[in-house]
Design a protein around this motif. Sequence first.
Motif, PDB file in Angstrom:
ATOM      1  N   SER A   1       0.848  -1.310   0.051  1.00 57.55           N
ATOM      2  CA  SER A   1       0.036   0.048  -0.121  1.00 57.55           C
ATOM      3  C   SER A   1       0.909   1.428   0.101  1.00 57.55           C
ATOM      4  O   SER A   1       0.381   2.104  -0.431  1.00 57.55           O
ATOM      5  CB  SER A   1      -1.020   0.005   1.139  1.00 57.55           C
ATOM      6  N   TYR A   2       2.108   1.169   0.464  1.00 56.45           N
ATOM      7  CA  TYR A   2       3.154   2.233   0.273  1.00 56.45           C
ATOM      8  C   TYR A   2       4.353   1.591   0.875  1.00 56.45           C
ATOM      9  O   TYR A   2       4.394   0.734   1.408  1.00 56.45           O
ATOM     10  CB  TYR A   2       2.456   3.423   1.494  1.00 56.45           C
ATOM     11  N   GLY A   3       5.384   2.564   0.489  1.00 53.98           N
ATOM     12  CA  GLY A   3       6.833   2.171   1.168  1.00 53.98           C
ATOM     13  C   GLY A   3       7.213   3.083   2.244  1.00 53.98           C
ATOM     14  O   GLY A   3       6.776   2.829   3.417  1.00 53.98           O
TER      15      GLY A   3
ATOM     16  N   THR B   1       5.830   8.572   0.347  1.00 49.85           N
ATOM     17  CA  THR B   1       4.909   9.433   0.820  1.00 49.85           C
ATOM     18  C   THR B   1       5.272  10.213   2.114  1.00 49.85           C
ATOM     19  O   THR B   1       6.037   9.835   2.881  1.00 49.85           O
ATOM     20  CB  THR B   1       3.753   8.649   1.069  1.00 49.85           C
ATOM     21  N   LYS B   2       4.540  11.405   2.078  1.00 50.12           N
ATOM     22  CA  LYS B   2       4.853  12.131   3.211  1.00 50.12           C
ATOM     23  C   LYS B   2       3.364  13.093   3.611  1.00 50.12           C
ATOM     24  O   LYS B   2       2.881  13.553   2.707  1.00 50.12           O
ATOM     25  CB  LYS B   2       5.851  13.165   3.126  1.00 50.12           C
ATOM     26  N   ASP B   3       3.504  13.567   5.192  1.00 54.69           N
ATOM     27  CA  ASP B   3       2.475  14.347   5.223  1.00 54.69           C
ATOM     28  C   ASP B   3       2.875  15.822   5.018  1.00 54.69           C
ATOM     29  O   ASP B   3       4.140  16.214   4.850  1.00 54.69           O
ATOM     30  CB  ASP B   3       2.363  14.300   6.865  1.00 54.69           C
ATOM     31  N   ALA B   4       1.948  16.726   4.981  1.00 54.30           N
ATOM     32  CA  ALA B   4       2.178  18.020   4.804  1.00 54.30           C
ATOM     33  C   ALA B   4       3.363  18.618   5.956  1.00 54.30           C
ATOM     34  O   ALA B   4       4.160  19.668   5.386  1.00 54.30           O
ATOM     35  CB  ALA B   4       0.930  18.719   4.628  1.00 54.30           C
TER      36      ALA B   4
ATOM     37  N   ARG C   1      17.666  11.747  -2.339  1.00 53.67           N
ATOM     38  CA  ARG C   1      18.869  11.766  -3.046  1.00 53.67           C
ATOM     39  C   ARG C   1      19.415  10.134  -3.816  1.00 53.67           C
ATOM     40  O   ARG C   1      19.487   9.470  -2.643  1.00 53.67           O
ATOM     41  CB  ARG C   1      19.994  12.651  -2.610  1.00 53.67           C
ATOM     42  N   GLY C   2      19.602  10.102  -5.063  1.00 60.72           N
ATOM     43  CA  GLY C   2      20.220   8.936  -5.386  1.00 60.72           C
ATOM     44  C   GLY C   2      19.255   7.747  -5.391  1.00 60.72           C
ATOM     45  O   GLY C   2      19.831   6.539  -5.551  1.00 60.72           O
ATOM     46  N   ASN C   3      17.873   7.867  -5.246  1.00 58.66           N
ATOM     47  CA  ASN C   3      16.851   6.617  -5.219  1.00 58.66           C
ATOM     48  C   ASN C   3      16.888   6.225  -6.686  1.00 58.66           C
ATOM     49  O   ASN C   3      16.787   6.973  -7.699  1.00 58.66           O
ATOM     50  CB  ASN C   3      15.701   6.798  -4.519  1.00 58.66           C
ATOM     51  N   THR C   4      16.272   4.867  -6.770  1.00 59.74           N
ATOM     52  CA  THR C   4      15.709   4.399  -8.016  1.00 59.74           C
ATOM     53  C   THR C   4      14.525   3.988  -7.925  1.00 59.74           C
ATOM     54  O   THR C   4      14.356   2.995  -6.902  1.00 59.74           O
ATOM     55  CB  THR C   4      16.762   3.165  -8.597  1.00 59.74           C
ATOM     56  N   PHE C   5      13.609   4.155  -8.967  1.00 63.28           N
ATOM     57  CA  PHE C   5      12.257   3.619  -8.844  1.00 63.28           C
ATOM     58  C   PHE C   5      11.917   2.780 -10.016  1.00 63.28           C
ATOM     59  O   PHE C   5      12.020   3.504 -11.324  1.00 63.28           O
ATOM     60  CB  PHE C   5      11.330   4.810  -8.754  1.00 63.28           C
ATOM     61  N   SER C   6      11.617   1.492  -9.876  1.00 63.56           N
ATOM     62  CA  SER C   6      11.600   0.517 -11.016  1.00 63.56           C
ATOM     63  C   SER C   6      10.183  -0.063 -11.161  1.00 63.56           C
ATOM     64  O   SER C   6       9.713  -1.076 -10.047  1.00 63.56           O
ATOM     65  CB  SER C   6      12.543  -0.440 -11.217  1.00 63.56           C
TER      66      SER C   6
ATOM     67  N   ASN D   1       5.148   9.633  -4.821  1.00 62.34           N
ATOM     68  CA  ASN D   1       6.694   9.737  -4.763  1.00 62.34           C
ATOM     69  C   ASN D   1       6.824  10.907  -4.444  1.00 62.34           C
ATOM     70  O   ASN D   1       7.038  11.796  -5.452  1.00 62.34           O
ATOM     71  CB  ASN D   1       7.223   9.217  -5.881  1.00 62.34           C
ATOM     72  N   GLU D   2       7.180  11.273  -3.110  1.00 61.86           N
ATOM     73  CA  GLU D   2       7.157  12.905  -2.554  1.00 61.86           C
ATOM     74  C   GLU D   2       8.470  12.885  -2.167  1.00 61.86           C
ATOM     75  O   GLU D   2       9.068  11.998  -1.276  1.00 61.86           O
ATOM     76  CB  GLU D   2       5.841  12.870  -1.811  1.00 61.86           C
ATOM     77  N   SER D   3       8.764  14.523  -2.068  1.00 58.17           N
ATOM     78  CA  SER D   3       9.684  14.780  -1.203  1.00 58.17           C
ATOM     79  C   SER D   3       9.477  16.229  -0.988  1.00 58.17           C
ATOM     80  O   SER D   3       8.691  17.043  -1.730  1.00 58.17           O
ATOM     81  CB  SER D   3      11.192  14.553  -2.107  1.00 58.17           C
ATOM     82  N   GLY D   4      10.313  16.875  -0.028  1.00 56.90           N
ATOM     83  CA  GLY D   4      10.062  18.495   0.340  1.00 56.90           C
ATOM     84  C   GLY D   4      10.418  18.715   1.654  1.00 56.90           C
ATOM     85  O   GLY D   4      10.547  17.685   2.569  1.00 56.90           O
ATOM     86  N   GLY D   5      10.931  19.922   1.915  1.00 53.90           N
ATOM     87  CA  GLY D   5      11.176  20.400   3.241  1.00 53.90           C
ATOM     88  C   GLY D   5      12.947  20.168   3.266  1.00 53.90           C
ATOM     89  O   GLY D   5      13.375  19.780   2.733  1.00 53.90           O
ATOM     90  N   THR D   6      13.166  20.461   4.662  1.00 52.83           N
ATOM     91  CA  THR D   6      14.655  20.442   5.071  1.00 52.83           C
ATOM     92  C   THR D   6      14.627  19.268   6.159  1.00 52.83           C
ATOM     93  O   THR D   6      13.669  19.283   6.990  1.00 52.83           O
ATOM     94  CB  THR D   6      15.211  21.556   5.423  1.00 52.83           C
TER      95      THR D   6
END
Length: 710
Positions: free
Chosen positions: A290-292, A316-319, A326-331, A337-342
């Motif tokens: 269902s998610y990673g 996935t991420k909450d708001a 960085r450097g990930n592979t998705f096959s 497929n989310e990212s953001g923030g510091t």
Amino acid sequence: MSERHGKTTAGPRHRRRRTALTVGIPLALTAAVTTTYGTGLGVFGEGAQQTASAATNAGSATSATTAAAPAWAADTADGFASVDSLGQNGTYGGRDGRTVTVKTLADLEKYATAEEPYVIVVAAAITMNPVGKEIKVKSDKTIVGQGTSGQIVGGGFFLGTGVHNVIIRNLTIRDSYQGVWNDKDHDFDAVQMDGAHHVWIDHNDLRHMADGLIDVRKDSTNVTVSWNKFSDNNKTFGIGWTENLVTDITVHHNWFRETEQRNPSTDNAAHAHLYNNYLQDDPGTTIKSSYGNYSRGSTRMVLENSYFQGMNNPVTKDATAAIVQRGNTFSGTSGRNESGGTAFDPKSFYGYTPDRTADVPALLTAGTGPRTTIGTANGTAGAANTKAATGAAAAPLTVAKDGSGRFTTVQAAVDAVPTNNPSRVVISVKPGTYRETVKVPANKPHVTVQGAGASRKDTVIVFNNAAGTAKPGGGTYGTSGSATVAVEADDFQARNLTISNDFDEARNQSLSGHQAVALRTAADQVLLDGIIVDGDQDTLLLDTAAKDRLGRVYVSNSYVSGNVDFVFGRATAVIDQSVITLKKRWDGTSAGYITAPSTTADRKGILINRSVVNGDVSAGSFFLGRNWHAGGDATLRPQTTVRNSTLSAAVKSTPWSDMGGFSWKNDRFAEYRNTGPGSGAASGDRPQLTDSQATGQEVADWLGTWNPTA
């Protein structure tokens, strides 16, 4: 390695396992439908350091009595578990206490709950009573499986508030599942911690529990989870579950396969560093992700150099949460497929060096889970990340036809290897055709013969002896003696080259004995990676040093060609992600057999996995194999399994054959989920493994405690 006779069955399960074990080199077979030989090479898992120790019996538990402790007992955690905080300097478990070996629940609980430090070696499968029992571990403990024998069945461990400096390592913890997939009533975890700190969970096989495989809860912190296998579970790995931003956790080099959710789910973690993990959801199975990786609440997460294969909603991420990728592979992934923030810089807390993302699937499928080298008195042990011990490697012995190397023949380089050499010696062979025979004797282990060209076609070792060829001193070579390259030394590797026997049958019809071996192995732990093995009859002889000796061979990313019994012998052999090319006979006819196993009853035979069978031959002209009872030995139980492979139309609809008066139906021949025009449905003449039987006939079952490392 022992083997169950007859068909393999598994206990009741809530749903089907994944259909194929991904062990080996994750390279596409780009030339799978041709006879063109590619150039790619693969990468493998782990190496080891060496040490030794001994122990004597003391009642129901065993105490270490020698001064020299095994190296694994001195291993300490990396990642956040290595960081000094809360009055604890890193995580080293019970190394300051006695070492005891336990085989009963009573002894395990006695030492795990003791106030003083202990290294507790679990040397048997221990069943929890009642089901779901979680032993309340006290501080300063190492609980470690003895090789691959340590198992906790039907329960796990609980680390309460203030418990610290605990290592849980090299165990299989499994099967508290109570029949309800999303179980709300049974909080049966493999490892649960509530308010613990400085915990290292390493090299375990965690699966099929009623609730979590790992729960890191209630402000537990300074936790490292490394080199574990997570499988066959719903709520896999939960972190946090508190409003406080306290938890510091490192999750690296873990293999998640067929797990539905929490892979992991990280809630309100101050610092979550996830790197070099492999998340895999195979198609065609009933466990759907269902998610990673999930960053929840106010978590700050760094996610790097991980490999996601077939996962739904891989990241996935909450708001309110942060993920720096960085450097990930998705096959083959889909959804979020989310990212953001510091987030933070992990290197401001501890040092680490991520592996290349492309290497992660092979590295982890080979290197996660319990090791035979951990928890044993005389075994070797890895560092915290179990990579190969580095240090100055010996310079390769170079071979070149033109004299630009140290040697002009491969055999001369082999002869220069010191007798009983203690470590690996690489023989680097420059491009060219080397017409010679090569023998690596048993007293020269740890030898790699590696082509130095850009392609495996650039470096060729070839000769043309056959079984009936006259020897200079009289007599004939015989089948085994005809080999172009003969390997009798353990831990041998061949990479990026071609080994061929070009005996000309058409021109030697008067000769008695046309068997012409290209490569013969009679050793254990032989890795053949990225090579071509070419011949006609009896191309690849996979033997053992003696009938009662184990001989494991792993062939990966390679090409094997021939026409009659061209993969044969009594070794325990895997041909994985390779191409098997069928060739016509010397007179232009199409007929032959791929395998001719002569397996002893207590061993695995030949496994062809995730490979392709092709060739320019007539449809319906080749058998997958026949049963070779060498010397008429009725005690043998020849075995070939062909699974998850693509079969051309050349394969017969009745793909197995008798040999020497023995019926193949009395031996061990089967298929599983093959595809292509040469595949077929189950019948009395075409046995197919069930899903449950297939779980006992995977690459790991063949290789056992050996993890091929290039």
